[in-house]
Scaffold this motif. Structure first.
Motif, PDB file in Angstrom:
ATOM      1  N   LEU A 254       0.961  -1.169   0.053  1.00  0.00           N
ATOM      2  CA  LEU A 254      -0.057   0.072   0.118  1.00  0.00           C
ATOM      3  C   LEU A 254       0.911   1.178  -0.003  1.00  0.00           C
ATOM      4  O   LEU A 254       1.694   1.478   0.927  1.00  0.00           O
ATOM      5  N   THR A 255       0.767   2.269  -0.938  1.00  0.00           N
ATOM      6  CA  THR A 255       1.442   3.402  -0.914  1.00  0.00           C
ATOM      7  C   THR A 255       0.251   4.665  -0.628  1.00  0.00           C
ATOM      8  O   THR A 255      -0.705   4.382  -1.051  1.00  0.00           O
ATOM      9  N   LEU A 256       0.962   5.371   0.091  1.00  0.00           N
ATOM     10  CA  LEU A 256       0.111   6.587   0.733  1.00  0.00           C
ATOM     11  C   LEU A 256       0.334   7.870   0.051  1.00  0.00           C
ATOM     12  O   LEU A 256      -0.347   8.643   0.467  1.00  0.00           O
ATOM     13  N   ASP A 257       0.914   7.663  -1.183  1.00  0.00           N
ATOM     14  CA  ASP A 257       1.148   9.043  -1.768  1.00  0.00           C
ATOM     15  C   ASP A 257      -0.032   9.403  -2.662  1.00  0.00           C
ATOM     16  O   ASP A 257      -0.017   9.711  -3.823  1.00  0.00           O
ATOM     17  N   HIS A 258      -1.309   9.794  -1.944  1.00  0.00           N
ATOM     18  CA  HIS A 258      -2.473  10.019  -2.584  1.00  0.00           C
ATOM     19  C   HIS A 258      -3.166  10.807  -1.712  1.00  0.00           C
ATOM     20  O   HIS A 258      -3.021  10.750  -0.451  1.00  0.00           O
ATOM     21  N   PRO A 259      -3.942  11.757  -2.239  1.00  0.00           N
ATOM     22  CA  PRO A 259      -4.712  12.696  -1.325  1.00  0.00           C
ATOM     23  C   PRO A 259      -5.438  11.721  -0.444  1.00  0.00           C
ATOM     24  O   PRO A 259      -5.698  12.456   0.732  1.00  0.00           O
ATOM     25  N   ALA A 260      -6.075  10.659  -0.815  1.00  0.00           N
ATOM     26  CA  ALA A 260      -7.172   9.970   0.125  1.00  0.00           C
ATOM     27  C   ALA A 260      -6.160   9.558   1.468  1.00  0.00           C
ATOM     28  O   ALA A 260      -6.788   8.883   2.341  1.00  0.00           O
ATOM     29  N   GLY A 261      -5.002   9.605   1.135  1.00  0.00           N
ATOM     30  CA  GLY A 261      -4.263   9.206   2.433  1.00  0.00           C
ATOM     31  C   GLY A 261      -4.586   9.889   3.733  1.00  0.00           C
ATOM     32  O   GLY A 261      -4.326   9.416   4.902  1.00  0.00           O
ATOM     33  N   TRP A 262      -4.960  11.271   3.467  1.00  0.00           N
ATOM     34  CA  TRP A 262      -5.549  12.124   4.677  1.00  0.00           C
ATOM     35  C   TRP A 262      -6.819  10.894   5.607  1.00  0.00           C
ATOM     36  O   TRP A 262      -6.735  11.230   6.755  1.00  0.00           O
ATOM     37  N   LEU A 263      -7.431  10.357   4.775  1.00  0.00           N
ATOM     38  CA  LEU A 263      -8.624   9.491   5.464  1.00  0.00           C
ATOM     39  C   LEU A 263      -7.943   8.571   6.527  1.00  0.00           C
ATOM     40  O   LEU A 263      -8.576   8.401   7.478  1.00  0.00           O
ATOM     41  N   PRO A 290       3.956  -0.591   6.286  1.00  0.00           N
ATOM     42  CA  PRO A 290       5.247  -0.203   6.975  1.00  0.00           C
ATOM     43  C   PRO A 290       5.561   1.247   7.020  1.00  0.00           C
ATOM     44  O   PRO A 290       4.880   1.985   6.292  1.00  0.00           O
ATOM     45  N   VAL A 291       6.443   1.584   7.963  1.00  0.00           N
ATOM     46  CA  VAL A 291       6.632   3.077   8.239  1.00  0.00           C
ATOM     47  C   VAL A 291       7.113   3.693   6.794  1.00  0.00           C
ATOM     48  O   VAL A 291       6.767   4.892   6.534  1.00  0.00           O
ATOM     49  N   GLU A 292       7.845   2.988   6.233  1.00  0.00           N
ATOM     50  CA  GLU A 292       8.349   3.317   5.093  1.00  0.00           C
ATOM     51  C   GLU A 292       7.327   3.947   4.288  1.00  0.00           C
ATOM     52  O   GLU A 292       7.421   5.023   3.467  1.00  0.00           O
ATOM     53  N   ASN A 293       6.191   3.013   3.930  1.00  0.00           N
ATOM     54  CA  ASN A 293       5.163   3.413   2.862  1.00  0.00           C
ATOM     55  C   ASN A 293       4.335   4.683   3.466  1.00  0.00           C
ATOM     56  O   ASN A 293       3.839   5.436   2.742  1.00  0.00           O
ATOM     57  N   LEU A 294       4.313   4.504   4.997  1.00  0.00           N
ATOM     58  CA  LEU A 294       3.662   5.836   5.442  1.00  0.00           C
ATOM     59  C   LEU A 294       4.343   7.027   5.159  1.00  0.00           C
ATOM     60  O   LEU A 294       3.731   8.032   4.936  1.00  0.00           O
ATOM     61  N   GLY A 295       5.577   6.998   5.063  1.00  0.00           N
ATOM     62  CA  GLY A 295       6.521   8.029   4.998  1.00  0.00           C
ATOM     63  C   GLY A 295       6.327   8.547   3.675  1.00  0.00           C
ATOM     64  O   GLY A 295       6.793   9.837   3.397  1.00  0.00           O
ATOM     65  N   GLN A 296       5.625   7.978   2.787  1.00  0.00           N
ATOM     66  CA  GLN A 296       5.295   8.578   1.454  1.00  0.00           C
ATOM     67  C   GLN A 296       4.358   9.219   1.523  1.00  0.00           C
ATOM     68  O   GLN A 296       4.240  10.035   0.389  1.00  0.00           O
ATOM     69  N   LEU A 297       3.434   9.746   2.517  1.00  0.00           N
ATOM     70  CA  LEU A 297       2.241  10.599   2.395  1.00  0.00           C
ATOM     71  C   LEU A 297       2.903  11.806   2.562  1.00  0.00           C
ATOM     72  O   LEU A 297       3.832  12.116   3.373  1.00  0.00           O
TER      73      LEU A 297
END
Lengths: 577, 316
Positions: A254-263, A290-297
């Motif tokens: 899962l990558t969070l580099d998307h505006p929906a990451g705010w949700l 993983p925190v690594e993916n979270l860091g992409q937000l």
């Protein structure tokens, strides 16, 4: 013994003082904290913990002193990879024994699993069940009329709602508090630093504050459906949490580099990423984001969630900010249930915060293609907020008629009509909605032109057409809210919903696609899907059409309001003429 | 804004759709008064009381209680401390005991120990519910619930009480108990505004009366003035002798306006305009004239008669 007695007496008087500070909490405790209920809550808590532990222990190897069972494998093994493709758990490790003949077990992982299970159960119970309890309780008070008596007392709205939030779900709190000892032991067993555990608890408390304030606000909103309101709200919260948590649990890709990451920031389970990372267990052991993916937000291009301390602080800030706004609206709504959900000034502030944050999460990438898609997402969000503004700002028939009839009498400060439309209470919402939308577009436009390359024109026109759409919905909703029918609120929802849903569905059925005939799609919920293919003249014509429609409905409404504002004498004279 | 008015409203108006429920009312109630609000159903009494209790937002107009502006927000907690409101439907919490319910409201109004416990005992005694203090509210009778609601209304010792139809649905005994309590509160110096359809109760309790019709306050005066202005004195007479002789003698008295025979009895009802001494003079003249009187009874038209005479329709 004597000392114990004094201590007890001292604590009871402290308790008394605490209850004196908040009478609402006193009332909830008196009504709910009965011995039978407390025993039931304790039993539920114990059984849940027992089931969780037993479920995990089931994965441990069976005692096999003779060694007749062959190779045993499971989640907590520490031997070689056991590949059994016929089984769901084919990647599990085999259990081995040490020199003393004892099983070698990955206890740290077992504790972590227990910690995660208890955390998820707590979050779901607190947010879904707690939301349900608060809404059901407030609705019951409102329908019976007892809330009116509380309104008449000198207590502030904050005090009453704080008492409700602390008191109504008190049995639920007991269930969750009884989780705490095992939860903490599990956390420490999994070698999670206690500071992070405290941070996680703080996030859960902040999320409860937000969801509970939102629940109370929801229960004070008057739009019918009263018996269904608590189920609807807790259902929505539950579904949202379920979807987000499920996504997090298969979050290795899962990558969070998307505006929906705010949700995701509204799901306290997100913090588990930091806690799991702190155990230093290998990634493949736990399939969680993983925190690594979270860091992409990113937020305005900054990776703010890669470090636990800053990440957790920002998640708490996000909850606190929206809790503050819920609280401001609650205070307004509590004393004046007939007023609109928010005042015009509050709407400008809210739009400011929302647009600033949305744009922050929109700017996730500098790649033109992704950014265009993200702007589409923010446009969708703007439209949704536009609908929220219409619902929260539009006064109903009675208020509008009173405003039209008595505006000059009530406004002793001789406010001009414009001032009244921009800041005044109960005046039509259209101008305020227009200002809000203009503010949002004014803030977003520089980024469109600075960051987008080829697509800047059609994205910008998309926003402008969206603004026109929102205005059209706003004025249509306000117009229907002045109608004489009893179900005007329902009718205005139906009208706006059909204005949104009917065009794309009918175009779809008629096989008219944005690429083939873009002109008609310019009137849809997200006009940007068509601006790419439409000519400038088609866009300008659409805008003209929108504003013509707005002008016609505005004129009709002005006429209606003028008629409503006329005095009885004037009406009599005009009738007799 | 004079301080002497416990309640003063200025152009108070409430509209519901096209219908004006309360129309530009300028109500004035002096401190210490018991003000009765009467009028047919739908006249706007409940809406007026709800606005005075901040349960309803006025469309226009202002309300002042003891000179302070009443607003519908939390800007003036002191004003709310002075106000007690009992609506006609008196909702309660069924899951609490009588004591806990009152304790809760005492806390909401900021009463501290030990005065809170003392006040709770006082009001329970006043509303005669001491023996029910540990009972769950759902087990109480309607009359008891009504009295408990009144206890809740006065727990914080308000100086202004607003009672909307407080005796509706109560049996005669419960009504009498309720009247007694109101009298005690009046003696304690509370200003009470009470709306009711039971005019005999109001006549017994009130010092002033306001009559509402179609949203207007058509009459507002001290009960004494109302009687003086609108109530005629009547004398009931009966004799063993000849009725003609009595009627002849009555016709000679200038204070006697008209009379009528009470059917199926040898009695007359005389409308008399004179005062008490004129009444005594009439009795003396009839005795001197050797008329064998068996009954000579002075009475006044009651509130109900006055109300009906004014052309209003009392519906219950």
């Amino acid at each position: 013994m004597k000392q114990n007695m004094r201590l007890f007496h001292h604590s009871s008087s402290l308790w008394e003082k605490f209850l004196d500070l908040n009478p609402q909490l006193f009332r909830e405790i008196k009504g709910k904290l009965r011995t039978r209920n407390v025993i039931l809550a304790a039993a539920i808590s114990s059984v849940t913990q027992f089931v969780a532990v037993v479920y995990l222990l089931g994965d441990l190897p069976d005692p096999d002193p003779q060694g007749i069972l062959g190779v045993q494998h499971g989640r907590y093994g520490m031997g070689n990879i056991y590949e059994d493709f016929s089984s769901y758990h084919y990647r599990h490790l085999s259990y081995t024994k040490d020199l003393m003949g004892n099983w070698v077990i990955n206890w740290q992982l077992l504790w972590l699993d227990l910690f995660v299970i208890l955390s998820i159960i707590s979050i779901f119970a607190l947010l879904v069940v707690g939301t349900y309890m608060l809404i059901a309780d407030t609705m019951k008070e409102e329908s019976r009329g007892t809330l009116n008596f509380i309104r008449l007392t000198p207590q502030s709205a904050s005090n009453i709602f704080l008492g409700k939030i602390l008191g109504v779900p008190i049995l639920l709190y007991i269930v969750i508090l009884l989780f705490l000892p095992l939860h903490s032991i599990a956390g420490l067993g999994a070698r999670i630093p206690w500071t992070l555990m405290l941070g996680f608890d703080a996030v859960i408390i902040a999320s409860c504050a937000f969801f509970y304030s939102l629940a109370l606000l929801w229960s004070l909103m008057d739009f019918g459906l009263s018996s269904f309101k608590s189920w609807l709200a807790s259902g929505v919260v539950g579904t949202l949490l379920l979807v987000l948590t499920k996504t997090l649990f298969h979050g290795n890709y899962l990558t969070l580099d998307h505006p929906a990451g705010w949700l995701f920031l509204f799901n306290p389970s997100l913090v588990l990423s930091y806690l799991i990372e702190a155990t230093y267990l290998p990634d493949n052991k736990i399939d969680f984001l993983p925190v690594e993916n979270l860091g992409q937000l990113l937020f305005y291009g900054q990776a703010l969630w890669s470090k636990a301390s800053l990440g957790i602080s920002l998640i708490i800030f996000n909850f606190s900010l929206w809790t503050y706004w819920c609280w401001s609206l609650l205070k307004r709504r509590f004393h004046n249930p007939e007023h609109t959900l928010f005042s015009k000034v509050q709407s400008y502030w809210l739009t400011g915060w929302l647009v600033a944050i949305t744009l922050g999460f929109t700017l996730q990438s500098t790649a033109n293609n992704s950014l265009t898609e993200y702007f589409l997402f923010s446009q969708f969000f703007l439209c949704v907020w536009g609908l929220g503004l219409i619902a929260g700002l539009s006064p109903h028939r009675q208020a509008l008629h009173d405003w039209a009839r008595y505006r000059h009498q009530i406004n002793k400060s001789n406010n001009t009509l414009w001032k009244d439309l921009i800041f005044g209470e109960n005046s039509p919402s259209t101008v305020a909605v227009a200002i809000n939308v203009a503010m949002a577009i004014a803030y977003i436009t520089p980024s469109i032109f600075l960051l987008l390359d080829l697509d800047r024109q059609f994205v910008f026109w998309g926003f402008i057409l969206s603004a026109g759409n929102i205005m059209l919905w706003a004025i249509a909703a306000q117009f229907i809210l002045t109608a004489k029918t009893r179900k005007r609120a329902a009718w205005s929802v139906i009208t706006v919903a059909s204005m949104i849903i009917v065009p794309p569905v009918s175009f779809g059925l008629a096989e008219i696609y944005p690429k083939t005939i873009p002109q008609v799609w310019l009137f849809s919920f997200i006009p940007t899907v068509a601006t790419e293919y439409a000519t400038t003249s088609a866009i300008l014509l659409t805008m003209l059409g929108q504003w013509l429609a707005i002008a016609v409905v505005s004129l009709q409404m002005t006429r209606k309001l003028k008629h409503a504002g006329a005095s009885e004498t004037k009406m009599l004279l005009s009738e007799s003429r | 804004m004079s301080q002497e008015w416990a309640i003063a409203t200025y152009g108070l108006t409430k509209r519901f759709e096209g219908h004006i429920a309360v129309n530009e009312i300028d109500l004035r109630v002096k401190a210490g008064e018991v003000y009765g609000l009467i009028g047919p159903n739908g006249a706007g009494k409940t809406t007026l009381i709800r606005m005075l209790a901040t349960a309803e937002e006025p469309t226009t107009g202002e309300i002042y209680l003891h000179g302070d502006r009443l607003l519908r927000d939390d800007s003036n907690p002191l004003l709310k401390q002075r106000l007690g409101y009992l609506p006609d439907d008196f909702p309660l919490y069924d899951d609490l005991t009588v004591w806990d319910y009152l304790d809760y409201f005492a806390r909401l109004y900021g009463l501290q120990q030990p005065s809170r416990r003392r006040r709770l005992q006082e009001v329970l005694e006043l509303v005669q519910l001491e023996n029910k203090r540990k009972s769950i509210i759902s087990t109480l009778s309607r009359g008891m619930k009504q009295r408990l609601s009144l206890a809740r209304t006065i727990i914080h010792e308000p100086i202004l009480l607003l009672l909307d139809e407080p005796v509706s649905g109560l049996d005669p005994l419960a009504r009498q108990q309720f009247r007694q309590i109101i009298k005690v509160l009046q003696e304690a110096g509370m200003t009470i505004l009470i709306s009711s359809h039971v005019l005999s109760d109001l006549a017994e309790l009130c010092t002033s009366i306001g009559i509402m019709e179609l949203g207007f306050l058509v009459e507002s005066a001290a009960l004494k003035d109302l009687y003086q202005r609108l109530s005629r004195q009547q004398i009931i007479l009966s004799t063993l002798g000849k009725m003609e002789l009595l009627q002849q003698k009555l016709s000679q008295n200038s204070f006697v306006q008209t009379w009528q025979m009470i059917p199926q009895s040898n009695r007359l009802k005389v409308n008399f305009t004179g005062g008490e001494s004129d009444c005594a003079e009439l009795l003396r003249s009839l005795i001197i004239a050797d008329i064998p009187l068996t009954e000579f009874y002075c009475s006044q038209e009651d509130l109900e008669t006055i109300f009906l005479k004014l052309g209003h329709q009392q519906t219950s």
